[in-house]
Design a protein around this motif. Structure first.
Motif, PDB file in Angstrom:
ATOM      1  N   GLY A 195       0.975  -1.207   0.350  1.00  0.00           N
ATOM      2  CA  GLY A 195      -0.407   0.206   0.000  1.00  0.00           C
ATOM      3  C   GLY A 195       0.979   0.749   0.030  1.00  0.00           C
ATOM      4  O   GLY A 195       2.127   1.478   0.040  1.00  0.00           O
ATOM      5  N   SER A 196       0.051   2.418  -0.316  1.00  0.00           N
ATOM      6  CA  SER A 196       1.372   3.572   0.173  1.00  0.00           C
ATOM      7  C   SER A 196       0.230   5.036   0.025  1.00  0.00           C
ATOM      8  O   SER A 196      -1.093   4.413   0.507  1.00  0.00           O
ATOM      9  CB  SER A 196       1.286   3.898  -1.782  1.00  0.00           C
ATOM     10  N   ASN A 211      -5.306   0.263  -2.417  1.00  0.00           N
ATOM     11  CA  ASN A 211      -4.608   0.638  -1.097  1.00  0.00           C
ATOM     12  C   ASN A 211      -3.504   1.596  -1.621  1.00  0.00           C
ATOM     13  O   ASN A 211      -2.711   1.767  -0.894  1.00  0.00           O
ATOM     14  CB  ASN A 211      -3.637  -1.204  -1.141  1.00  0.00           C
ATOM     15  N   ASP A 212      -3.807   2.337  -2.636  1.00  0.00           N
ATOM     16  CA  ASP A 212      -3.359   3.936  -2.133  1.00  0.00           C
ATOM     17  C   ASP A 212      -4.572   4.623  -1.302  1.00  0.00           C
ATOM     18  O   ASP A 212      -5.530   5.246  -1.509  1.00  0.00           O
ATOM     19  CB  ASP A 212      -3.286   4.672  -3.665  1.00  0.00           C
ATOM     20  N   LEU A 219      -7.857   3.351   5.899  1.00  0.00           N
ATOM     21  CA  LEU A 219      -6.726   3.303   6.533  1.00  0.00           C
ATOM     22  C   LEU A 219      -7.021   1.694   7.202  1.00  0.00           C
ATOM     23  O   LEU A 219      -5.612   0.572   6.765  1.00  0.00           O
ATOM     24  CB  LEU A 219      -6.071   4.270   7.057  1.00  0.00           C
ATOM     25  N   MET A 235      -6.557  -0.554   3.726  1.00  0.00           N
ATOM     26  CA  MET A 235      -6.042  -0.915   2.779  1.00  0.00           C
ATOM     27  C   MET A 235      -5.120  -1.599   4.261  1.00  0.00           C
ATOM     28  O   MET A 235      -4.251  -2.626   3.580  1.00  0.00           O
ATOM     29  CB  MET A 235      -5.327   0.696   3.027  1.00  0.00           C
ATOM     30  N   LEU A 236      -4.820  -1.910   5.112  1.00  0.00           N
ATOM     31  CA  LEU A 236      -3.903  -2.393   6.363  1.00  0.00           C
ATOM     32  C   LEU A 236      -5.080  -3.815   6.386  1.00  0.00           C
ATOM     33  O   LEU A 236      -4.181  -4.530   6.552  1.00  0.00           O
ATOM     34  CB  LEU A 236      -3.890  -2.409   7.154  1.00  0.00           C
ATOM     35  N   VAL A 243      -2.788  -5.097   2.407  1.00  0.00           N
ATOM     36  CA  VAL A 243      -1.370  -5.365   2.132  1.00  0.00           C
ATOM     37  C   VAL A 243      -0.151  -6.325   3.574  1.00  0.00           C
ATOM     38  O   VAL A 243      -1.613  -5.853   4.790  1.00  0.00           O
ATOM     39  CB  VAL A 243      -1.367  -3.976   2.133  1.00  0.00           C
ATOM     40  N   VAL A 285       3.571  -0.654   3.347  1.00  0.00           N
ATOM     41  CA  VAL A 285       3.417   0.493   2.940  1.00  0.00           C
ATOM     42  C   VAL A 285       4.262   1.325   2.993  1.00  0.00           C
ATOM     43  O   VAL A 285       5.751   1.403   3.555  1.00  0.00           O
ATOM     44  CB  VAL A 285       2.565   1.155   4.543  1.00  0.00           C
ATOM     45  N   CYS A 322       5.846   5.025   1.988  1.00  0.00           N
ATOM     46  CA  CYS A 322       4.542   6.992   2.617  1.00  0.00           C
ATOM     47  C   CYS A 322       5.812   7.648   1.988  1.00  0.00           C
ATOM     48  O   CYS A 322       6.922   7.463   1.879  1.00  0.00           O
ATOM     49  CB  CYS A 322       5.051   6.494   4.026  1.00  0.00           C
ATOM     50  N   VAL A 334       7.245  -0.440   7.200  1.00  0.00           N
ATOM     51  CA  VAL A 334       6.402   0.617   6.943  1.00  0.00           C
ATOM     52  C   VAL A 334       7.960   1.330   6.393  1.00  0.00           C
ATOM     53  O   VAL A 334       9.447   0.909   7.088  1.00  0.00           O
ATOM     54  CB  VAL A 334       6.456   1.050   8.046  1.00  0.00           C
TER      55      VAL A 334
END
Length: 364
Positions: A209-210, A241-242, A262, A265-266, A269, A272, A274, A300
Motif C-alpha cells: 500500500g501507499s 490500496n493507495d 486506512l 488498506m491495512l 497489504v 506500506v 509513505c 513501513v
C-alpha cells in the motif's frame, strides 16, 4: 557583474541617443533581437522587462514593444548601467521544520561566498498568500528567485504568475521534476520510490500500500516510481490500496471518524510506502497504539532520511544530501543569471540512495 541582458538594454539606449530609435517607434521582434545578439528569447524578455519597469518601453498586446517618451529624456550614462541587486529570493512552503533548514543553509552559504544575500519567504501552503508574497518579492528588485511551487501534484492556480515572474528574472523551481515555465532542479523522486518498492519486493512483499500527500510537488513522481517498479516485476497493484491525503490533514487519517480507508488498506497489504518520513513515523505510532507491530506485522518505509527516520524506530528510507541540494540550487540560479543561454539543469541533478534499516521484515 554585468548581466547578459544588459547588452541589449545598452544597445536600445544607444539607438535612442543616436536618433536611430525615437519615441513611439516599435522595436524589432523578440525573435529578431535574439538572433541579432545570439541570445535566447528569455534574455530578450529580461531586457525588455527591465526597461518596461524603468518606464523606458511600453508594450501593446498583440502589437509589440515601443519606445516611450521617457526614453528620450534619459541622459547618457557614465560607467556601468544600473543592475539588479545582489539579492536572491527563495519562496518555500510551510515545511521549515522538516528538511528545509539544511537546504536553506546550503543555499545561503554558497550565495554568501559569491557576494549574494538570500531573501527567504514562505507561502503557508496557501495559493493566495503565494501570489501576494511573489508580488512583494518582485518589488525587491531580485537578481533571481528559487521557488518550491505550491501543490504541484494538483492544478497550479499560480502557473500564469510563475510564467510572468520567469519572463522578468531568472527563476528556478526545486522539489519538482518538470515545469513548462522555467528550469527545475530534480531530486529524482521517482528513482527513490522505485528503489523502495524494489526493496520491498525483494523482501517478499507483493501486496504493498501507499500513502501520499497530494498537495506536495513530490507526490506525482514518487507515486510513479512506485508503480513503475511494480509493473517491471509484473506485480499487480490495486489502487484501492493507495491513500491520498492533504499534508495538514494527516491526523484525520488516524481519527476514528476518518480512518476507514486506512483500516481497509491495512487488511490487504503487508507493507506500506509513505510519502515521507513524517507520514511513516505518524503511521508507525498509530499502528503501535492499535497493537500492530512494525515490522513483525506490517512493514513501513519512508522518504527523505530525516530525523523522523531515526527517532524511536529505525525506518528504511531514501536519502539525498539536503545541504548539497541547497548548494546546487544556489549554483544553478547564479549560472542562470550569468548565462541563461548556456544553462543546463541536468548537471545539477542529485540522485537518491536507499537507506535500509529495520522497519521491513522478510517474508519467507
Amino acid at each position: 557583474m554585468v548581466y547578459k541582458y544588459m547588452r541589449l538594454v545598452d544597445w536600445i539606449k544607444e539607438q535612442v541617443e543616436t536618433g536611430a530609435l525615437t519615441a513611439g517607434q516599435k522595436l524589432p521582434t523578440e525573435a529578431a533581437m535574439a538572433e541579432q545578439f545570439s541570445v535566447s528569447r528569455h534574455t530578450v524578455r529580461q531586457a525588455l522587462a527591465f526597461m518596461e519597469n524603468e518606464g523606458l518601453l511600453y508594450s501593446i498586446q498583440g502589437s509589440g514593444t515601443y519606445i516611450s517618451e521617457d526614453m528620450e529624456r534619459v541622459p547618457p550614462e557614465d560607467g556601468e548601467p544600473e543592475q539588479r541587486s545582489n539579492s536572491i529570493g527563495m519562496l518555500l512552503s510551510d515545511s521549515i521544520q522538516y528538511i528545509f533548514p539544511d537546504i536553506i543553509q546550503g543555499v545561503s552559504e554558497y550565495l554568501m561566498s559569491r557576494g549574494y544575500l538570500l531573501n527567504v519567504a514562505f507561502t503557508g501552503g496557501n495559493f493566495f498568500h503565494e501570489k501576494d508574497v511573489l508580488d512583494k518579492l518582485m518589488e525587491a528588485n531580485l537578481a533571481g528567485i528559487i521557488i518550491e511551487p505550491l501543490s504541484y501534484g494538483m492544478a497550479l492556480n499560480n502557473d500564469a504568475l510563475y510564467a510572468e515572474v520567469a519572463e522578468k528574472i531568472p527563476m528556478l523551481m526545486i522539489h519538482t521534476d518538470r515545469s513548462r515555465v522555467c528550469p527545475t532542479l530534480s531530486l529524482c523522486d521517482g528513482e527513490g520510490t522505485y528503489m523502495l518498492a524494489n526493496h520491498l519486493l525483494d523482501m517478499g512483499h507483493t501486496e504493498i500500500g501507499s500513502i501520499y500527500a497530494f498537495d506536495e510537488p513530490t507526490a506525482a513522481p514518487r507515486y510513479s516510481g512506485f508503480l513503475n517498479a511494480m509493473h517491471e516485476k509484473n506485480v499487480t497493484h490495486r489502487d484501492d490500496n493507495d491513500i491520498w491525503i492533504k499534508r495538514r490533514n494527516l491526523n484525520d487519517l488516524f481519527h476514528p471518524e476518518g480512518k476507514l480507508p486506512l483500516e481497509r488498506m491495512l487488511k490487504e497489504v503487508t507493507a506500506v510506502i509513505c510519502h515521507d518520513d513524517r507520514i511513516a513515523y505518524a503511521l508507525i505510532r498509530h499502528l503501535r497504539d492499535q497493537g500492530i507491530r512494525v515490522p513483525e506485522d506490517i512493514s513501513v518505509v519512508g522518504y527523505d532520511d530525516s530525523v523522523y527516520a531515526t527517532l524511536d524506530m529505525q525506518i528504511t528510507s531514501v536519502t539525498h544530501p539536503k545541504e548539497k541540494y541547497g548548494k546546487r540550487a544556489a549554483q544553478a540560479i547564479l549560472e542562470m543569471i550569468r548565462d541563461p543561454d548556456a544553462f543546463d539543469a541536468d548537471k545539477y541533478v542529485i540522485h537518491p540512495k536507499l537507506v535500509v534499516r529495520n522497519s521491513v521484515r522478510k517474508i519467507k
